[in-house]
Scaffold this active site. Structure first.
Site, PDB file in Angstrom:
ATOM      1  N   ASP A  38      -2.896  55.389 -31.692  1.00 29.82           N
ATOM      2  CA  ASP A  38      -1.507  55.427 -31.228  1.00 29.82           C
ATOM      3  C   ASP A  38      -0.685  54.215 -31.652  1.00 29.82           C
ATOM      4  OD1 ASP A  38       0.395  57.049 -30.056  1.00 29.82           O
ATOM      5  OD2 ASP A  38       0.278  56.051 -28.114  1.00 29.82           O
ATOM      6  N   HIS A 240      -8.618  32.361 -52.020  1.00 31.44           N
ATOM      7  CA  HIS A 240      -7.925  33.333 -51.174  1.00 31.44           C
ATOM      8  C   HIS A 240      -8.308  33.186 -49.706  1.00 31.44           C
ATOM      9  CE1 HIS A 240      -7.052  36.198 -54.801  1.00 31.44           C
ATOM     10  NE2 HIS A 240      -6.229  35.168 -54.738  1.00 31.44           N
ATOM     11  N   ASP A 257      -0.480  28.006 -48.941  1.00 33.44           N
ATOM     12  CA  ASP A 257       0.097  28.967 -49.889  1.00 33.44           C
ATOM     13  C   ASP A 257       0.671  30.084 -49.030  1.00 33.44           C
ATOM     14  OD1 ASP A 257       0.632  30.951 -51.757  1.00 33.44           O
ATOM     15  OD2 ASP A 257      -1.196  30.619 -52.914  1.00 33.44           O
ATOM     16  N   ASP A 268       6.921  32.799 -53.213  1.00 39.35           N
ATOM     17  CA  ASP A 268       5.514  32.399 -53.310  1.00 39.35           C
ATOM     18  C   ASP A 268       5.482  30.882 -53.548  1.00 39.35           C
ATOM     19  OD1 ASP A 268       2.787  32.378 -53.592  1.00 39.35           O
ATOM     20  OD2 ASP A 268       2.712  33.630 -55.390  1.00 39.35           O
ATOM     21  N   HIS A 351      -8.130  29.936 -62.386  1.00 37.95           N
ATOM     22  CA  HIS A 351      -7.122  31.010 -62.377  1.00 37.95           C
ATOM     23  C   HIS A 351      -6.040  30.700 -63.397  1.00 37.95           C
ATOM     24  CE1 HIS A 351      -4.284  28.542 -59.969  1.00 37.95           C
ATOM     25  NE2 HIS A 351      -5.330  28.191 -59.244  1.00 37.95           N
ATOM     26  N   HIS A 355       2.176  34.306 -62.489  1.00 35.70           N
ATOM     27  CA  HIS A 355       2.220  35.768 -62.460  1.00 35.70           C
ATOM     28  C   HIS A 355       3.664  36.187 -62.200  1.00 35.70           C
ATOM     29  CE1 HIS A 355       2.593  35.559 -58.048  1.00 35.70           C
ATOM     30  NE2 HIS A 355       1.575  34.713 -58.043  1.00 35.70           N
ATOM     31  N   HIS A 362       2.750  39.835 -56.471  1.00 33.07           N
ATOM     32  CA  HIS A 362       2.196  39.981 -57.823  1.00 33.07           C
ATOM     33  C   HIS A 362       2.925  41.180 -58.410  1.00 33.07           C
ATOM     34  CE1 HIS A 362      -1.801  37.557 -57.368  1.00 33.07           C
ATOM     35  NE2 HIS A 362      -0.761  36.933 -56.853  1.00 33.07           N
ATOM     36  N   GLU A 390       1.766  27.684 -61.078  1.00 34.03           N
ATOM     37  CA  GLU A 390       0.879  27.266 -59.987  1.00 34.03           C
ATOM     38  C   GLU A 390      -0.480  26.739 -60.461  1.00 34.03           C
ATOM     39  OE1 GLU A 390      -0.816  30.555 -57.699  1.00 34.03           O
ATOM     40  OE2 GLU A 390       0.472  31.937 -58.779  1.00 34.03           O
ATOM     41  N   TYR A 394      -9.866  22.351 -58.027  1.00 34.14           N
ATOM     42  CA  TYR A 394     -10.697  22.652 -56.853  1.00 34.14           C
ATOM     43  C   TYR A 394     -12.089  22.082 -57.111  1.00 34.14           C
ATOM     44  CZ  TYR A 394      -6.874  25.978 -56.986  1.00 34.14           C
ATOM     45  OH  TYR A 394      -5.623  26.527 -57.108  1.00 34.14           O
ATOM     46  N   ARG A 411      -3.308  22.747 -55.024  1.00 38.72           N
ATOM     47  CA  ARG A 411      -2.493  23.662 -55.826  1.00 38.72           C
ATOM     48  C   ARG A 411      -1.028  23.369 -55.519  1.00 38.72           C
ATOM     49  NH1 ARG A 411      -4.919  27.863 -54.639  1.00 38.72           N
ATOM     50  NH2 ARG A 411      -3.630  28.930 -53.090  1.00 38.72           N
ATOM     51  N   GLU A 413       2.746  25.154 -56.328  1.00 40.31           N
ATOM     52  CA  GLU A 413       3.306  26.409 -56.867  1.00 40.31           C
ATOM     53  C   GLU A 413       4.790  26.529 -56.542  1.00 40.31           C
ATOM     54  OE1 GLU A 413       2.407  31.202 -56.612  1.00 40.31           O
ATOM     55  OE2 GLU A 413       1.700  29.898 -54.999  1.00 40.31           O
TER      56      GLU A 413
END
Length: 443
Positions: A38, A240, A257, A268, A351, A355, A362, A390, A394, A411, A413
């Site tokens: 519900d 992430h 982030d 972003d 990475h 993007h 994205h 970005e 790490y 990071r 960005e």
């Protein structure tokens, strides 16, 4: 609403459909999704549908007919009883007028009307394979048209992915879109400033997430653009990671982030700062390398260069920094060119540097384009494309790494609008310089 950006976009799609031989396009919005008994997840429209309609209600479909040039909306009928429970509905008549459609009908009529609209259409344009439910509906509508074959009616004999047309359109933003994205960038930057000012040793990650969400909503943003990453200490080396309950400790960095969505458009931003307001020498050393690499990527971003030019510029600075600090040992990996050629840097930077961003964080759009002899070179940047920039470093604990660098994740960005001679950053309302971050946190 004849001058609305949505109507102009629909006309451009119809023009592209005609170039491909013509037909009928069908674009449904996103379905509502149950969260538990519900209760539904907060509703968010489909981006392609919204791009052509500006309409945010569920249970709606845009249909474009290249033969007549008409754009048609199917939406929920007016229903006073349901409006008492669920809130205002435009209904077809008001929606047609407000959003500039040539015709609008109740969604309950779509089966009947689509079998008529698809009759003798040369092709069907829709998001091929995007959803099993949509594929089933399309099969049902095509079967209804084929059932009329004895009356001399033909079903479409070809199918095209409508996203191929829309992705190209969405990749280059118009002034309306850039204005919204600039406002979203400002709200998100203000939220990062708020989180930096609130941060102190002893708080937990979710405390800072709450500051971010408060600032987003307080300024009119409808949603976060994605799940907020608030990562302290070793968590910052998890790309992430989601905001959890880890405690901010003296001497640790905090990586945030997080950004808002405003009127259908994402922002972003990532910033990294010390929990206690003061970078350690090792943190500052790596931070300044990441910041220099971001600046190199910003300097490389402009119309006419390939999409990977900013990434290559960032990688050169990061790789040199890894060699200078001893994160990478020259006797093991060689010099700068060797590190880049062998991708040795990817141990600490795994990475890409950017993007596309737009309605989706994205965003859609090809990163490569068709070249000669079947080659697929990186796409050439054009004015009013929007990309993130970005870079990061790490460092997880390992026996061959100086302990002072262990568990440092950094990071930085920002969102960049490509211009003829460079780029414009939409998200610099929050500082990136280490001295400025420390001053802000002191204040």
């Amino acid at each position: 609403m004849s001058d609305s950006p949505y109507r102009a976009r629909r006309e451009r799609v119809i023009e592209q459909m005609r170039k491909a031989g013509g037909g009928v396009a069908i674009l449904p919005t996103a379905p509502e999704v149950p969260r538990n008994r519900d209760s539904d997840y907060p509703y968010r429209h489909d981006s392609y549908f919204y791009y052509l309609s500006g309409f945010t209600e569920p249970e709606a479909v845009v249909v474009l007919d290249s033969r007549t040039g008409q754009s048609i909306l199917f939406c929920r009928a007016k229903n006073e009883e349901r409006e008492i429970w669920d809130g205002f509905r435009y209904g077809p008549e008001a929606a047609r007028e407000t959003f500039g459609f040539d015709a609008a009908h109740a969604i309950d009529e779509i089966d009947t009307r689509l079998s008529q609209l698809l009759a003798d259409a040369p092709a069907l344009f829709y998001a091929l394979g995007a959803s099993a439910q949509q594929d089933r509906q399309v099969r049902h509508w095509l079967s209804a048209v084929r059932a009329q074959s004895r009356t001399g009616v033909c079903a479409p004999s070809a199918a095209h992915d409508i996203r191929a047309i829309l992705d190209e359109m969405r990749l280059v933003k118009d002034s309306t879109e850039l204005d919204i994205m600039a406002r979203a960038g400002k709200i998100s930057a203000d939220a990062h400033v708020r989180a930096m000012k609130a941060a102190r040793v002893g708080l937990r990650e979710y405390h800072l997430e709450a500051e971010l969400l408060y600032e987003f909503r307080r300024n009119g943003s409808q949603f976060p653009a994605y799940g907020s990453i608030v990562a302290t200490g070793a968590n910052a080396t998890v790309l992430h990671y989601r905001a959890g309950d880890a405690e901010l400790r003296d001497g640790d960095l905090v990586l945030i982030d997080a950004a808002c969505e405003l009127d259908g458009y994402a922002s972003d931003i990532t910033r990294t700062f010390p929990a206690n307001g003061k970078f350690t020498p090792a943190q500052r050393e790596l931070y300044d390398i990441v910041l220099a690499s971001q600046q190199a990527a910003i300097d490389a971003t402009r119309a006419g260069v390939r999409f990977d030019a900013p990434h290559d510029a960032a990688v050169r600075v990061l790789a040199q920094g890894m060699l200078d600090t001893g994160l990478l040992k020259r006797d093991a990996v060689g010099g700068l060119d060797d590190v880049i050629a062998n991708k040795s840097f990817s141990r600490f930077y795994m990475h890409r540097t950017g993007h596309w961003i737009g309605m989706d964080v994205h965003d859609c759009g090809e990163y490569r384009e068709n070249g000669p002899n079947g080659e697929r070179p990186w796409r050439t940047l054009a004015a009013n494309m929007v990309t993130t920039i970005e870079p990061g470093i790490y460092v997880r604990p390992a026996p061959d790494i100086d302990e002072r660098y262990w568990n440092i994740g950094i990071r930085i960005e920002d969102d960049a609008v490509v211009t003829a001679h460079g780029c414009t950053l939409l998200t610099r309302g929050v500082p990136v310089d280490a001295d400025e971050i420390e001053a802000l946190m002191r204040g």
